[in-house]
Design an enzyme around this catalytic site. Structure first.
Site, PDB file in Angstrom:
ATOM      1  N   PRO A  90      89.456  13.132  41.745  1.00 17.85           N
ATOM      2  CG  PRO A  90      89.521  12.714  39.459  1.00 17.85           C
ATOM      3  CD  PRO A  90      89.386  12.024  40.773  1.00 17.85           C
ATOM      4  CD  GLU A  91      88.703  18.974  45.454  1.00 17.85           C
ATOM      5  OE1 GLU A  91      87.807  19.829  45.625  1.00 17.85           O
ATOM      6  OE2 GLU A  91      89.658  18.839  46.233  1.00 17.85           O
ATOM      7  CE  LYS A 150      84.426  14.962  44.914  1.00 18.00           C
ATOM      8  NZ  LYS A 150      85.156  14.378  46.047  1.00 18.00           N
ATOM      9  NE  ARG A 197      89.787  12.369  51.333  1.00 17.75           N
ATOM     10  CZ  ARG A 197      89.119  12.933  50.313  1.00 17.75           C
ATOM     11  NH1 ARG A 197      87.825  12.667  50.142  1.00 17.75           N
ATOM     12  NH2 ARG A 197      89.724  13.752  49.483  1.00 17.75           N
TER      13      ARG A 197
END
Length: 285
Positions: free
Chosen positions: A2-3, A52, A272
């Site tokens: 989650p951002e 986060k 990523r």
């Protein structure tokens, strides 16, 4: 993972459902049982997000009045980082029997919350919470954040701006989606070294992240396209993706750019996936 907008939304959800209430706290899975026993019957005074990281603040006594007008001092914090597999779910009574995967359960008068699979769930002191925050860069969603702190680090770095935006020590809360989208919106080549960025370019990126992530908190999804590029404006079908929202380049590999029709490219950077439009984001110089 989650951002930051999701974590800020979760903090708001906890405040809305539980602030000022004495809660039943348990750890059905058992891995947080000792700390849960220390919190059981105490009042949730607040919930905060820093990047986060989610922090749930509990008063120091089981006898706290739970007043919302004069909150008791926070004595302990539950520090939660969801990581790749963690999730937080809310429900309303009747409260079901918990699954044995629930690390932490909070039960109030009108709601309950279950935490599963987090990277971190730990009881920490106020000093430990501050130390965790001090290790992070500025969070665009916090009113006390200063984008100049991030500028001081990235303006001296030979590292690519794409990598720097995901470095939580430089900037807290930005993830892969916001990274790809904000660089596209400002025509910045993701491989450009941080130190080649001009201050006015960074100020524009920072301001845009603040606005986009606030929209993410409000709408509970990531939308980054400008009005002229929405499905309605362009006569195209809405995006279908488990992340939701309308975006320019994220997970649109090979599809035509919404602005110039050039196929969107992808590459791996720092383990990523990176997404960008080679025409709208040309190499500097």
């Amino acid at each position: 993972m989650p951002e930051g907008h999701t974590i800020h939304r979760l903090a708001a959800d906890h405040r809305e459902r539980f602030r000022g209430e004495r809660l039943e706290v348990s750890s059905p899975q058992g891995r947080f049982a000792e700390s849960a026993a220390l919190l059981d019957g105490r009042t949730l005074e607040t919930a905060e997000a820093v990047g986060k990281h989610l922090f749930l603040g509990f008063s120091g006594s089981r006898d706290s009045s739970g007043s919302t007008t004069e909150p008791a001092p926070v004595a302990d914090w539950v520090h939660i980082h969801l990581g790749l597999f963690g999730r937080l779910d809310f429900g309303v009574p009747p409260v079901p029997e918990p699954a044995d995967t629930v690390r932490l359960r909070l039960v109030g008068s009108g709601a309950y919350a279950d935490l599963r699979g987090p990277t971190r769930c730990a009881l920490v002191t106020d000093a430990e919470k501050r130390a965790a925050g001090d290790r992070l860069g500025p969070d665009p969603l916090r009113g006390d954040a200063d984008g100049s702190r991030a500028w001081e680090r990235l303006s001296r770095s030979r590292t690519s701006i794409a990598a720097l935006l995901l470095d939580q020590k430089v900037l807290a809360g930005v993830g892969n989606v916001y990274r790809a989208e904000v660089l596209f919106r400002h025509g910045v080549d993701p491989y450009r070294a941080g130190r080649t960025l001009r201050r006015h370019e960074w100020d524009a990126l920072w301001a845009d992240l603040v606005d986009l992530m606030r929209i993410g908190v409000r709408e509970n999804r990531i939308d980054t396209v400008r009005p002229e590029h929405t499905p309605e404006a362009m006569g195209r079908p809405p995006r279908v993706d488990d992340h939701g929202g309308e975006v320019y380049v994220y997970r649109r590999t090979g599809l035509p750019c919404l602005v110039c029709s050039t196929p969107v490219r992808t590459a791996e950077l720092g383990a990523r996936n990176l997404f960008w439009c080679p025409r709208c984001q040309p190499p500097a110089g």
